[in-house]
Design a protein around this motif. Structure first.
Motif, short mmCIF file in Angstrom:
data_model
loop_
_atom_site.label_atom_id
_atom_site.label_comp_id
_atom_site.label_asym_id
_atom_site.label_seq_id
_atom_site.Cartn_x
_atom_site.Cartn_y
_atom_site.Cartn_z
N SER A 289 0.96 -1.29 0.08
CA SER A 289 0.07 -0.09 0.10
C SER A 289 0.75 1.22 0.09
O SER A 289 2.05 1.20 0.38
CB SER A 289 -0.98 -0.04 1.28
OG SER A 289 -0.06 0.26 2.47
N ALA A 290 0.27 2.30 -0.42
CA ALA A 290 1.07 3.68 -0.53
C ALA A 290 1.45 3.83 1.18
O ALA A 290 2.77 4.37 1.51
CB ALA A 290 0.37 4.78 -0.66
N GLY A 291 0.66 3.49 2.04
CA GLY A 291 1.12 3.76 3.49
C GLY A 291 2.08 2.75 3.88
O GLY A 291 3.15 3.41 4.67
N GLN A 292 2.19 1.67 3.38
CA GLN A 292 3.54 0.91 3.83
C GLN A 292 4.87 1.39 3.15
O GLN A 292 5.88 1.53 3.91
CB GLN A 292 3.21 -0.64 3.26
CG GLN A 292 2.20 -1.31 4.01
CD GLN A 292 1.77 -2.67 3.29
OE1 GLN A 292 1.69 -2.77 2.22
NE2 GLN A 292 1.58 -3.51 4.27
N PHE A 297 9.81 4.39 3.74
CA PHE A 297 10.76 5.42 3.32
C PHE A 297 11.00 6.48 4.41
O PHE A 297 12.14 6.76 4.61
CB PHE A 297 9.68 6.41 2.55
CG PHE A 297 10.47 7.70 2.01
CD1 PHE A 297 11.63 7.70 1.27
CD2 PHE A 297 10.20 8.88 2.54
CE1 PHE A 297 12.23 8.85 0.83
CE2 PHE A 297 10.55 10.21 2.07
CZ PHE A 297 11.82 10.28 1.16
N ALA A 298 10.08 6.58 5.23
CA ALA A 298 10.45 7.37 6.79
C ALA A 298 11.44 6.73 7.50
O ALA A 298 12.58 7.18 8.03
CB ALA A 298 9.32 7.59 7.49
N GLU A 322 -1.48 0.61 -11.12
CA GLU A 322 -1.29 0.32 -9.55
C GLU A 322 0.15 0.69 -9.11
O GLU A 322 0.30 1.34 -8.13
CB GLU A 322 -1.15 -1.07 -9.44
CG GLU A 322 -2.47 -1.85 -9.60
CD GLU A 322 -2.87 -2.07 -11.23
OE1 GLU A 322 -3.70 -2.67 -11.56
OE2 GLU A 322 -1.80 -1.92 -12.04
N GLN A 323 1.02 0.74 -9.84
CA GLN A 323 2.46 1.50 -9.43
C GLN A 323 2.29 2.90 -9.48
O GLN A 323 3.03 3.63 -8.72
CB GLN A 323 3.65 0.74 -10.39
CG GLN A 323 3.85 -0.63 -10.04
CD GLN A 323 5.08 -1.11 -10.56
OE1 GLN A 323 5.98 -0.57 -10.99
NE2 GLN A 323 5.38 -2.38 -10.19
N THR A 324 1.76 3.51 -10.57
CA THR A 324 1.46 4.81 -10.56
C THR A 324 1.03 5.45 -9.43
O THR A 324 1.39 6.33 -8.82
CB THR A 324 0.83 5.30 -11.90
OG1 THR A 324 1.61 4.98 -13.09
CG2 THR A 324 0.52 6.83 -11.97
N GLY A 329 1.09 8.67 -4.48
CA GLY A 329 0.82 8.74 -3.08
C GLY A 329 2.08 8.92 -1.97
O GLY A 329 2.04 9.96 -1.32
N LEU A 330 3.12 8.32 -2.75
CA LEU A 330 4.21 8.75 -1.90
C LEU A 330 4.82 10.29 -2.22
O LEU A 330 5.22 10.83 -1.15
CB LEU A 330 5.41 7.73 -2.11
CG LEU A 330 6.99 7.99 -1.69
CD1 LEU A 330 6.94 8.13 -0.32
CD2 LEU A 330 7.76 7.11 -2.29
N GLY A 331 4.64 10.62 -3.26
CA GLY A 331 5.02 12.21 -3.58
C GLY A 331 3.98 13.08 -2.76
O GLY A 331 4.63 14.24 -2.45
N GLY A 332 3.00 12.56 -2.58
CA GLY A 332 1.87 13.55 -2.00
C GLY A 332 2.42 13.72 -0.60
O GLY A 332 2.39 14.87 0.01
N TRP A 333 2.76 12.71 0.13
CA TRP A 333 3.41 12.75 1.49
C TRP A 333 4.62 13.28 1.46
O TRP A 333 5.00 14.36 2.48
CB TRP A 333 3.61 11.22 1.96
CG TRP A 333 3.94 11.46 3.71
CD1 TRP A 333 2.83 11.59 4.65
CD2 TRP A 333 5.22 11.69 3.95
NE1 TRP A 333 3.79 11.43 5.75
CE2 TRP A 333 5.11 11.58 5.48
CE3 TRP A 333 6.52 11.28 3.46
CZ2 TRP A 333 6.25 11.73 6.37
CZ3 TRP A 333 7.71 11.43 4.48
CH2 TRP A 333 7.54 11.56 5.78
#
Length: 448
Positions: A289-292, A297-298, A322-324, A329-333
């Motif tokens: 998931s984007a959250g995972q 990353f953090a 799916e990968q996009t 999602g990562l970029g937004g965070w």
């Protein structure tokens, strides 16, 4: 579905160290440590049938002939380097690495050393590296090229044996070594000439910012002449960054698929897949998931590393929805919390805060990454430096805080308790602790 390991990327099933520790180097460029996020592109003929890159024929899952028949189906018809670069920039990446040549020996550029390239042997019929490099640079991204030292298609490669007893994963596979008593050192010398010539083409023709090596484990440092290779590469491009898969002659470590419990001391990079595969495999729907991904990353940047996140385009050059979605999602965070990402270094040791932390380069702001929703308070232990202000990134909201306990007469600080934010980030809320001076921590055993 098989997890990503030997058969889905550059590693035999038997366990062994994925990297060497690297070596300190004057060539290690400051851009690398502040990049934080790179995109790792495994793109090649293996995407046609969706088989494991190179390992599928090595492990006899498919025949070599069937694997190479994918050359006829590799079109790159939808490849748009600028679209790739735009997506990666939105993901927050600062650099990318593309598989110029995997262990199968198929080059993505028009190499003069062999006819085994997508230019000469596939319907794509063009230099994909040139398009890739040009697009990444137009969008301000550093360019990296993956290159496999070994080449299981080259007739002169499997001509020496590596008999190191500490490397039990090296087997008598015919793609790897000749039978006992049939070594041919002259052919190995021819292979080294080929190996160096292809690298000269890459460095002088494309001027990469980074060379990402793999396939080092089947020969010794002396057989590869890695020390000489390092000198040759730096003579061609003095500022090129070299990863650690050079048997002691690289610049940074490259662990795979899991944040190290004890991270390397120097520069390092975690290589991580979005699903379980490095390249495109249509049947692999086990996407993180984007959250995972954001949490990993953090944790990675908090431990002083970069995340090199793997993307597997389809044979025509499409990056799947799916990968996009996960990249965006990562970029937004990252965009919401960029102050805690770029211009920072590894944070405080574990135990001071129960989550990742990053520290501003001037050591005057500590960023607490709250992996889970805080309840009564957020705690920071062992902080000696007085606190000026505490706030939430993304909203700017100030947070009340107080220090409780401690033993001031013996230099033991209390615990900084911070009130929880009213508004939380959907994934990880970051709290900025602004200090009245440079960070100083208490690391003692207490007093009593």
């Amino acid at each position: 579905m098989r997890p990503c390991s030997a058969a889905s990327r550059g590693r035999p099933q038997s366990p062994h160290p994925p990297t060497d520790s690297g070596s300190s180097s004057m060539t290690m460029q400051p851009w690398f440590a502040d990049a934080k996020l790179g995109i790792f592109l495994h793109w090649g003929i293996y995407a046609v049938d969706g088989v494991a890159e190179s390992w599928s024929f090595y492990a006899n899952e498919v025949s070599y002939g069937a694997y190479m028949a994918q050359l006829d189906g590799f079109t790159a018809a939808a490849f748009d380097g600028d679209a790739w670069a735009g997506l990666f920039a939105r993901a927050g990446a600062r650099y990318t690495v593309l598989t110029a040549k995997h262990h199968d020996g198929v080059a993505l550029w028009d190499t003069a050393q062999s006819d085994l390239s997508v230019v000469k042997r596939t319907p794509a019929g063009r230099d994909l590296l040139a398009e890739y490099v040009g697009a990444m640079r137009r969008h301000g991204l550093r360019t990296g090229l993956y290159f496999s030292h070994l080449d299981w298609s080259h007739p002169d490669y499997a001509t020496l044996r590596h008999t190191d007893p500490t490397r039990p994963w090296i087997t008598d596979n015919p793609y790897t070594m000749p039978p006992e008593g049939q070594e041919d050192p002259e052919r190995w010398e021819r292979y080294l000439v080929f190996h160096r010539a292809q690298l000269r083409e890459l460095v002088t023709g494309y001027e990469p910012d980074l060379l990402w090596f793999d396939g080092h484990w089947e020969r010794s440092e002396r057989q590869w002449r890695m020390s000489e290779l390092r000198q040759e590469l730096l003579a061609m491009k003095a500022d090129v960054v070299l990863n650690a898969r050079m048997l002691g002659h690289g610049d940074y470590a490259t662990p795979e698929q899991g944040v190290p419990i004890s991270p390397p001391e120097g520069p390092w990079e975690l290589c991580l897949t979005i699903n379980d595969s490095w390249g495109h495999r249509a049947g692999d729907t086990n996407h993180k998931s984007a959250g995972q991904i954001i949490r990993t990353f953090a944790e990675t940047i908090g431990a002083g590393g970069n995340l090199l996140l793997a993307v597997g385009p389809t044979e025509d050059g499409t990056i799947t929805p799916e990968q996009t979605a996960r990249l965006e999602g990562l970029g937004g965070w990252i965009e919401r919390n960029r102050e805690a990402v770029h211009g920072t270094e590894r944070g405080v040791p574990f135990g001071h805060h129960y989550g990742p932390t990053t520290l501003s380069k001037d050591r005057r702001t500590l960023y607490l990454h709250c992996l889970d929703a805080p309840r009564e308070f957020v705690a920071l232990r062992g902080l000696v430096t007085p606190v000026k202000r505490v706030s939430v990134l993304g909203t700017g909201a100030g947070l009340a805080h107080r220090t409780v306990g401690g033993f001031a007469g013996h230099g033991v600080p209390g615990v900084l308790y911070i009130d929880p934010p009213a508004e939380l980030d959907p994934h990880i809320t970051v709290i900025a602790v602004e200090l009245d001076g440079e960070l100083e921590l208490y690391r003692g055993a207490g007093h009593g």
